[in-house]
Motif scaffolding. Structure first.
Motif, short mmCIF file in Angstrom:
data_model
loop_
_atom_site.label_atom_id
_atom_site.label_comp_id
_atom_site.label_asym_id
_atom_site.label_seq_id
_atom_site.Cartn_x
_atom_site.Cartn_y
_atom_site.Cartn_z
N ALA A 52 7.26 6.71 1.06
CA ALA A 52 8.00 7.45 2.08
C ALA A 52 7.99 8.93 1.72
N SER A 54 8.42 11.34 7.42
CA SER A 54 9.52 11.79 8.27
C SER A 54 9.50 13.31 8.36
N CYS A 63 11.04 7.24 10.23
CA CYS A 63 9.77 7.98 10.09
C CYS A 63 9.26 8.42 11.45
#
Length: 687
Positions: free
Chosen positions: A646, A615, A600
């Motif tokens: 994420a 990311s 990330c």
């Protein structure tokens, strides 16, 4: 031309590709649709009409003879902005932007675009048929001015809207028919008659009706089905008296089948009188110069001539990232110097840049250049741009900021809808979005000079972005790319303004919402101690500060590990659940900090989403999404980090978006325009 090996960079001529300037298309259109042989007006022949087109003050040549470096899509947005929302009342469109930014030059290409438009392209009428340029300052000294007593900002001499209307009548008589004065001086061959002050009668006879006279004048010159575009340039220099300017604007805007577009460094006077009125003003976006269009004119700007290593390798991704950064820097550099480029003052820069690329091409024709060689070429290329500023004053150097306070800076970073933008005092450009097809934002030149006193983190994020995107001169330090800093700046502002981060598609569909997270600041930090191959330790998310966005620190950024508990910062050993203490004196730990941060680029803790990892992917994602999902579930979840989100943003990839969920682990991937949507106003800087 000498060979690249023999050339010293001073005698290399910049190759020019065949790009057709607007003047050629205008000549063809004039001959086919505008010419009126035998008539005593500016449309009687091409040479007469050409003399009325905008002139560049530096070269004294028509602006249309220079290449125009905006894309067709950008030009189309001007027309869209000019004809939209104008059914109920007459509207004056205006473009306000700094000097040398292309305001005067962009209107004629827009006119040419409009001539191919048909009814209902934007739910509006068909395009324009005639273009008339009305300058009030500069233009090589060819402009219209009233007598001095109309300059007073007060009602001295009784100057009013009516006097401005009479002035516009005289301007049109001169501009269209070439008469030096309507009543008593004969027609002259010089068209139009510039450079002399136009007398304005203080006591206007009751039988003079400028609106009727202007309507009759227009009807006598243009065909019945004509749709005329009047371009009022440098309108702020017409007169200091705002009543006078208001009258001049409104009388022209009320002419049937005519549109008015005004260009100046400031917006026009408020046209609608208090209590309502018939004419209103509306901002129109300024097209931005496109580096790829410029490269069609100057091959020295075409970085695609540098062949990267084989695809699907780390070297390929690194080189493409460096090339994108240098291209962004090059675009920013030349977009501030359009006038100098047209005047030939940047030819030494083009020659040196061409020499560097030619030398590199000669090397890669024999063998594929290595990554260090490509890096060295890009460094030399960037050095030319930096050296150009070396002897200039600090205030005029590339990347130097002179900031201005904006109370609505956070809103400007997100953009306004078309309707909201009508009240802005801004230098505007237009980006695609889900709201009515477009989003109104400031130009990037204004974005990087905005300052917000109520949210200091805005200024801090701006400085980080500018230092990487515009001021860093060492290619070796481009690990922290402008794209990552742009996302940091944009998401920080979005979170502060809305109290959440809503990741949405270009269509407006909400994909993922980070609720109840209002970022107050950002810091540099590391979530994982190791590099890409070794990351056995991570910071315990409960140790992270609340309402803080962390930017992944790489390559030895000082104070890189987030530390909320002094030396008692907790770490998680990812192979088994175990709490450790940080030992700042441990060389092994410190050496791992200097490696690239895995997984990330941004991270923070949200109330309902737990640990959020973002990311920024500048190339292809490849199989990272699958590996990331397994990593999050198999290692983090099993170590007690139960809520993990994420998000991968891949603006260079084609495609839509994907969302994967397993238990408390969520993985979202945004690609292409859906990823660029999250940049807000900074999307215009995406190379």
């Amino acid at each position: 031309m000498s060979s690249p090996a023999e050339s010293d960079g001073q005698d290399t001529v910049t190759p020019i590709l065949p790009v057709v300037p607007p003047i050629k298309a205008m000549d063809e259109y004039f001959e086919a649709h505008m010419k009126q042989p035998g008539r005593n007006n500016i449309f009687r022949d091409w040479e007469t009409y050409k003399a009325t087109l905008p002139i560049d003050d530096e070269t004294k040549m028509p602006l249309a003879e220079f290449p125009y470096w905006a894309t067709e899509t950008e030009v189309q947005t001007i027309y869209h902005g000019l004809v939209t929302y104008s059914r109920d009342r007459q509207t004056i469109g205006y473009i306000s932007a700094p000097s040398g930014s292309g305001k005067s030059a962009c209107v004629l290409p827009m006119f040419l675009h409009s001539t191919t438009a048909v009814a209902n392209d934007f739910g509006e009428e068909k395009g324009f048929t005639h273009y008339v340029y009305l300058p009030f300052d500069k233009n090589g000294g060819h402009h219209f001015k009233p007598m001095e007593y109309a300059e007073d900002d007060e009602r001295t001499y009784g100057i009013s809207d009516h006097h401005g209307e009479m002035f516009m009548l005289e301007v049109l008589e001169r501009a269209l028919k070439g008469k030096k004065h309507t009543k008593w001086l004969p027609w002259r061959r010089q068209i139009p008659a510039y450079n002399s002050r136009i007398p304005i009668q203080v006591d206007i006879p009751d039988d003079r009706h400028p609106q009727r006279e202007i309507n009759a004048l227009i009807a006598s010159i243009f065909p019945k089905d004509a749709r005329v575009l009047f371009h009022m340039d440098e309108h702020g220099e017409m007169s200091k008296n705002h009543y006078f300017r208001r009258g001049a604007f409104s009388v022209l805007a009320r002419v049937p089948n005519c549109k008015v577009i005004a260009t100046y460094t400031e917006r026009p006077i408020q046209i609608t009188p208090s209590g309502g009125g018939y004419v209103c003003r509306r901002p129109v976006p300024l097209p931005l110069p496109n580096i790829n269009m410029m490269a069609k004119t100057h091959r020295a700007l075409d970085l695609a001539r540098i062949q990267p290593p084989p695809p699907k390798t780390q070297a390929y991704r690194d080189c493409r990232r460096l090339m994108a950064i240098v291209q962004c820097r090059t675009a920013c550099f030349f977009s501030q110097r359009l006038t100098q480029a047209h005047a030939g003052k940047l030819e030494p820069v083009f020659r040196r840049l061409e020499h560097i690329l030619a030398m590199h091409e000669a090397k890669q024709s024999n063998e594929a250049p290595s990554t260090p060689q490509i890096r060295a070429t890009l460094q030399q290329y960037l050095n030319i741009l930096v050296a150009f500023d070396a002897n200039r004053s600090t205030d005029n150097r590339f990347g130097t900021l002179v900031t201005t306070q904006y109370d609505d800076a956070l809103t400007l970073m997100e953009g306004y809808t078309d309707m909201d933008a009508a009240r802005l005092r801004r230098k505007l450009c237009r980006l695609p979005t889900s709201i009515d097809g477009y989003m109104i934002v400031p130009s990037w030149m204004e974005l990087i000079t905005m300052e917000n006193g109520d949210f200091p983190a805005f200024n801090k994020a701006r400085d980080e972005f500018v230092s990487v995107a515009l001021q860093e001169s060492d290619v070796g330090k481009f690990a922290a790319s402008p794209l990552k800093r742009a996302y940091l700046w944009s998401l920080l502002c979005h979170s502060q303004k809305n109290g959440e981060i809503d990741f949405h598609a270009r269509t407006g569909t909400s994909i993922f919402d980070i609720e109840d997270f209002k970022a107050e600041d950002f810091k540099f930090g590391r979530l994982f101690l190791g590099g890409e191959s070794v990351h056995d330790y991570m910071v315990d998310p409960s140790s992270l500060e609340k309402n803080i966005i962390y930017a992944a620190a790489e390559y030895g950024i000082p104070d890189s590990i987030p530390n909320d508990h002094g030396d008692q910062l907790r770490f998680i050993y990812l192979k088994r659940k175990k709490l450790l203490k940080r030992n700042p004196n441990d060389p092994a730990q410190q050496s791992q900090i200097d490696k690239k941060h895995p997984w990330c680029d941004l991270f923070f803790v949200a109330k309902y989403r737990g640990l959020v990892m973002i990311s920024i992917v500048e190339g292809e994602i490849a199989n990272q999404d699958t590996r990331l999902f397994q990593f999050l579930y198999d290692r983090l979840a099993k170590c007690g980090v139960y809520r993990v989100t994420a998000i991968a943003l891949a603006p260079a990839m084609e495609g839509g978006y994907e969302v994967k969920r397993k238990g408390s682990v969520n993985v979202m991937i945004l690609k292409g325009e859906n990823a660029r949507e999250q940049l807000g106003a900074l999307e215009q800087l995406y190379p």
